[in-house]
Write an enzyme that holds these catalytic residues in place. Structure first.
Site, PDB file in Angstrom:
ATOM      1  N   ASP A 106      31.052   8.712 -10.100  1.00 13.68           N
ATOM      2  CA  ASP A 106      30.373   7.512  -9.402  1.00 13.68           C
ATOM      3  C   ASP A 106      29.649   8.266  -8.306  1.00 13.68           C
ATOM      4  O   ASP A 106      30.440   9.009  -7.426  1.00 13.68           O
ATOM      5  CB  ASP A 106      31.456   6.658  -8.889  1.00 13.68           C
ATOM      6  CG  ASP A 106      30.772   5.333  -8.394  1.00 13.68           C
ATOM      7  OD1 ASP A 106      29.503   5.231  -7.886  1.00 13.68           O
ATOM      8  OD2 ASP A 106      31.402   4.133  -8.531  1.00 13.68           O
ATOM      9  N   ASP A 208      25.215   4.378  -7.300  1.00  8.42           N
ATOM     10  CA  ASP A 208      25.606   3.476  -6.320  1.00  8.42           C
ATOM     11  C   ASP A 208      24.445   2.861  -5.751  1.00  8.42           C
ATOM     12  O   ASP A 208      23.531   3.795  -5.222  1.00  8.42           O
ATOM     13  CB  ASP A 208      26.746   3.984  -5.486  1.00  8.42           C
ATOM     14  CG  ASP A 208      27.209   2.893  -4.409  1.00  8.42           C
ATOM     15  OD1 ASP A 208      28.112   2.004  -4.993  1.00  8.42           O
ATOM     16  OD2 ASP A 208      26.703   3.038  -3.239  1.00  8.42           O
ATOM     17  N   GLU A 267      23.430   0.976 -10.500  1.00  7.20           N
ATOM     18  CA  GLU A 267      23.790  -0.227 -10.050  1.00  7.20           C
ATOM     19  C   GLU A 267      22.683  -0.713  -8.945  1.00  7.20           C
ATOM     20  O   GLU A 267      22.489   0.268  -8.092  1.00  7.20           O
ATOM     21  CB  GLU A 267      25.175  -0.109  -9.237  1.00  7.20           C
ATOM     22  CG  GLU A 267      25.428  -1.352  -8.572  1.00  7.20           C
ATOM     23  CD  GLU A 267      25.972  -1.404  -7.110  1.00  7.20           C
ATOM     24  OE1 GLU A 267      26.837  -2.355  -6.622  1.00  7.20           O
ATOM     25  OE2 GLU A 267      25.809  -0.423  -6.360  1.00  7.20           O
ATOM     26  N   HIS A 327      34.403  -3.992  -9.679  1.00  4.23           N
ATOM     27  CA  HIS A 327      35.294  -3.948  -8.595  1.00  4.23           C
ATOM     28  C   HIS A 327      34.651  -4.663  -7.393  1.00  4.23           C
ATOM     29  O   HIS A 327      35.310  -4.417  -6.387  1.00  4.23           O
ATOM     30  CB  HIS A 327      35.375  -2.403  -8.135  1.00  4.23           C
ATOM     31  CG  HIS A 327      34.204  -1.905  -7.803  1.00  4.23           C
ATOM     32  ND1 HIS A 327      33.128  -1.586  -8.625  1.00  4.23           N
ATOM     33  CD2 HIS A 327      33.872  -1.257  -6.647  1.00  4.23           C
ATOM     34  CE1 HIS A 327      32.128  -0.905  -7.990  1.00  4.23           C
ATOM     35  NE2 HIS A 327      32.451  -0.773  -6.761  1.00  4.23           N
ATOM     36  N   ASP A 328      33.441  -5.157  -7.421  1.00  2.03           N
ATOM     37  CA  ASP A 328      32.879  -6.063  -6.291  1.00  2.03           C
ATOM     38  C   ASP A 328      32.834  -7.360  -6.623  1.00  2.03           C
ATOM     39  O   ASP A 328      32.519  -8.287  -5.658  1.00  2.03           O
ATOM     40  CB  ASP A 328      31.470  -5.422  -6.162  1.00  2.03           C
ATOM     41  CG  ASP A 328      31.225  -4.060  -5.982  1.00  2.03           C
ATOM     42  OD1 ASP A 328      32.005  -3.365  -4.931  1.00  2.03           O
ATOM     43  OD2 ASP A 328      30.239  -3.424  -6.091  1.00  2.03           O
TER      44      ASP A 328
HETATM   45  C1  GLC Z   1      28.170  -0.532  -4.108  1.00  2.00           C
HETATM   46  C2  GLC Z   1      29.529  -0.281  -4.571  1.00  2.00           C
HETATM   47  C3  GLC Z   1      30.498  -1.020  -3.267  1.00  2.00           C
HETATM   48  C4  GLC Z   1      30.302  -0.341  -2.213  1.00  2.00           C
HETATM   49  C5  GLC Z   1      28.846  -0.202  -1.819  1.00  2.00           C
HETATM   50  C6  GLC Z   1      28.549   0.534  -0.812  1.00  2.00           C
HETATM   51  O1  GLC Z   1      27.823  -1.698  -4.060  1.00  2.00           O
HETATM   52  O2  GLC Z   1      29.757  -0.895  -5.804  1.00  2.00           O
HETATM   53  O3  GLC Z   1      31.789  -1.019  -3.874  1.00  2.00           O
HETATM   54  O4  GLC Z   1      31.079  -1.135  -1.238  1.00  2.00           O
HETATM   55  O5  GLC Z   1      28.036   0.028  -2.912  1.00  2.00           O
HETATM   56  O6  GLC Z   1      28.632   1.792  -1.146  1.00  2.00           O
END
Ligand code: GLC
Length: 540
Positions: A106, A208, A267, A327-328
């Site tokens: 990641d 990310d 993402e 996880h979000d």
């Molecule tokens: C992404 C991740 C999340 C994190 C955010 C800031 O959205 O999936 O878990 O808090 O980025 O890095």
């Protein structure tokens, strides 16, 4: 036909590991790399006793002060001692590869931790050689923050630095300053990070908030819009989705391709299929999660609309990528399960794993985990602390996996960092392993079936119902095979009326919740399904 070896990321099933909650090998209550290694057989031991996934994505395992639970990285090229060492990582990668499991890291490249040496150096003085590695601005001429940008986690996105009398920009927490992608040295340094992991042998990356790397060069105010929280009350015209991204994606793709068969999945912040289409495909990112899919209510028409929207917007070289949980966001069984968690878990899994596109599973969904309950005093997630009780944060979706019904759930011999779910004595791997009717058994059957079916891995998607009411029915058709999928979303028997007549072929059951394997079914323009029935058949 296309060469399948270069398409492992199109045809494989991916599995997200949230390392802190997967398996703890040393009793400190936190999952770690040796814990993952010890459970690789669960993921894929080469036989249908295991889940059979083709790749894992590890949420961040780098050194970090953990303000955002590891998404605040203090060193991109090392491992947090809580998770182990680089040697543990190499051992895990090797063991995964031996089982045919590929591994994604990641990469959190939009921002670092404020503890990262780059930021430490940058904040020393206005003349620091790394000053421009982050986004520093003078106060606005009227005084106060340079513009109206808001942090995703709440509050304004600018933090005042007393020492040098400037603000720095943070899209997330103040402890997560954003990198300045306009600085070529920053790009160079981040591409070096990618090389570091590619050289170590990783197979790709999850990137990310990959559409947030650049901000408007003129730092214009975002226009307002209706919304509840600060961040949602703006149109994000200027703090993300800038045109400079495409050049970076092209370079990233070139780098990945130069290693052969490596990939990335993006993402997108506030992502949707049209946005993904802009950023994915030839000379762009390989994949991007379709978050629109995760926002659908439990209704077949809603999902079919989402699927068709995604299919319609695919660019050349593009490929769908579906997920139901991560996880979000709240686990999909908490969103959809209602009074029928086990039945709906199976219907949802059957949909996810038979659509055209790369499926990503989130750890625990294979045993039907739902969100945990976290008392306020145990909340770890910053937005959870900030917005409780209106929003309880993301801890509930990050609770440890239970491997068995023992006191630590087989997850730890110590005290787990987040409590195990209240139902873990039933919802655990051991309880489901030998039960042919369990959610886990159904996931295994689906994934191993997918491996056997070229139509499911790469065939076209052809919906059979124009306006679904009770369930979905679709064909997956490749050169060598046609597979029919029929799913009843609800607890009543359903009669699905199809647009086409399927009587020309015989349909042989290859997987079903109610029909036996090899049962032959004659069809015309109707499919009868029992409550929550999943029926997958092959034409012969
Ligand atoms: C992404 C991740 C999340 C994190 C955010 C800031 O959205 O999936 O878990 O808090 O980025 O890095």
């Amino acid at each position: 036909m296309e060469d399948s070896s270069s398409n492992w990321w199109r045809e494989g099933v991916f599995y997200q590991i949230y390392p802190r909650s997967f398996a703890d090998s040393n009793g400190d209550g936190n999952g770690d790399l040796q814990g993952i290694l010890a459970h690789l057989d669960h993921l894929n031991d080469g036989t249908p006793n295991s889940l059979g996934v083709d790749a894992i994505w590890l949420s961040p395992i780098y050194p970090s002060p953990m303000h955002d639970l590891g998404y605040d990285v203090a060193d991109y090229c090392d491992i947090h001692p809580m998770f182990g060492s680089l040697a543990d990582f190499d051992a895990l990668l090797q063991a995964a590869h031996q089982r045919g499991i590929r591994l994604l890291m990641d990469l959190v490249f939009n921002h670092t931790s404020d503890q990262h040496p780059w930021f430490q150096e940058s904040r020393l003085s206005r003349h620091s050689p790394k000053r421009d590695w982050y986004i520093w601005r003078d106060p606005s001429p009227r005084g106060g923050a340079p513009n109206n940008w808001q942090s995703v986690f709440g509050g304004r996105a600018w933090e005042w630095d007393e020492t040098n009398q400037q603000y720095y920009y943070h899209m997330f927490l103040p402890q997560q300053p954003d990198l300045n992608w306009r600085n070529p040295q920053v790009r160079q340094a981040l591409f070096d990070v990618m090389r570091f992991w590619l050289e170590r042998g990783v197979d790709g990356f999850r990137l990310d908030v990959v559409n947030a790397y650049f901000k408007d060069a003129l730092f214009r105010d975002n226009p307002p819009r209706l919304g509840l929280r600060g961040y949602d009350r703006q149109k994000h015209l200027y703090d993300k989705d800038q045109p400079e991204l495409l050049e970076v994606y092209a370079q990233m793709r070139q780098l990945l391709d130069s290693y052969g068969e490596r990939m990335c999945v993006g993402e997108m912040l506030n992502g949707n299929p049209e946005m993904n289409a802009r950023y994915c495909g030839d000379r762009k990112l390989n994949l991007a999660f379709d978050f629109n899919f995760t926002r659908q209510p439990w209704h077949p028409a809603a999902f079919q609309r989402a699927i068709l929207r995604n299919e319609a917007s695919l660019p050349p070289g593009g490929w769908p990528c579906y997920t139901l949980s991560n996880h979000d966001i709240s686990r999909h069984l908490s969103r959809y399960g209602g009074r029928y968690p086990k039945e709906r878990a199976k219907v949802a899994a059957a949909m996810l794993l038979t659509l055209r596109g790369t499926p990503f599973l989130y750890q625990g969904e294979e045993i039907g985990m739902r969100d945990g309950k976290i008392p306020y005093s145990m909340i770890q997630d910053p937005p959870g602390k900030r917005y409780y009780p209106f929003y309880k944060g993301r801890d509930p979706v990050r609770t440890p996996i239970a491997w068995d019904a023992s006191p630590g759930g087989g997850f730890t011999t110590g005290k787990p960092w987040l409590p195990l779910n209240q139902d873990y004595r039933q919802v655990n791997v051991a309880a489901q392993r030998d039960d042919p009717d369990s959610v886990f058994s159904f996931y295994r059957k689906l994934i191993w079936l997918r491996k056997d079916c070229p139509a499911l891995r790469r065939g076209a998607f052809e919906p059979l119902i124009q306006r679904p009411r009770d369930g979905l029915a679709y064909l997956r058709r490749s050169q060598e095979q046609t597979v029919l999928v029929a799913l009843n979303f609800f607890a009543l028997p359903a009669t699905l009326r199809l647009e086409v007549d399927l009587s020309a072929q015989k349909w042989r059951t290859i997987l079903g919740t109610h029909r036996a394997r090899d049962e032959a079914v004659a069809l015309e323009q109707t499919i009868w399904l029992a409550p929550h029935e999943v029926w997958i058949a092959e034409a012969n």
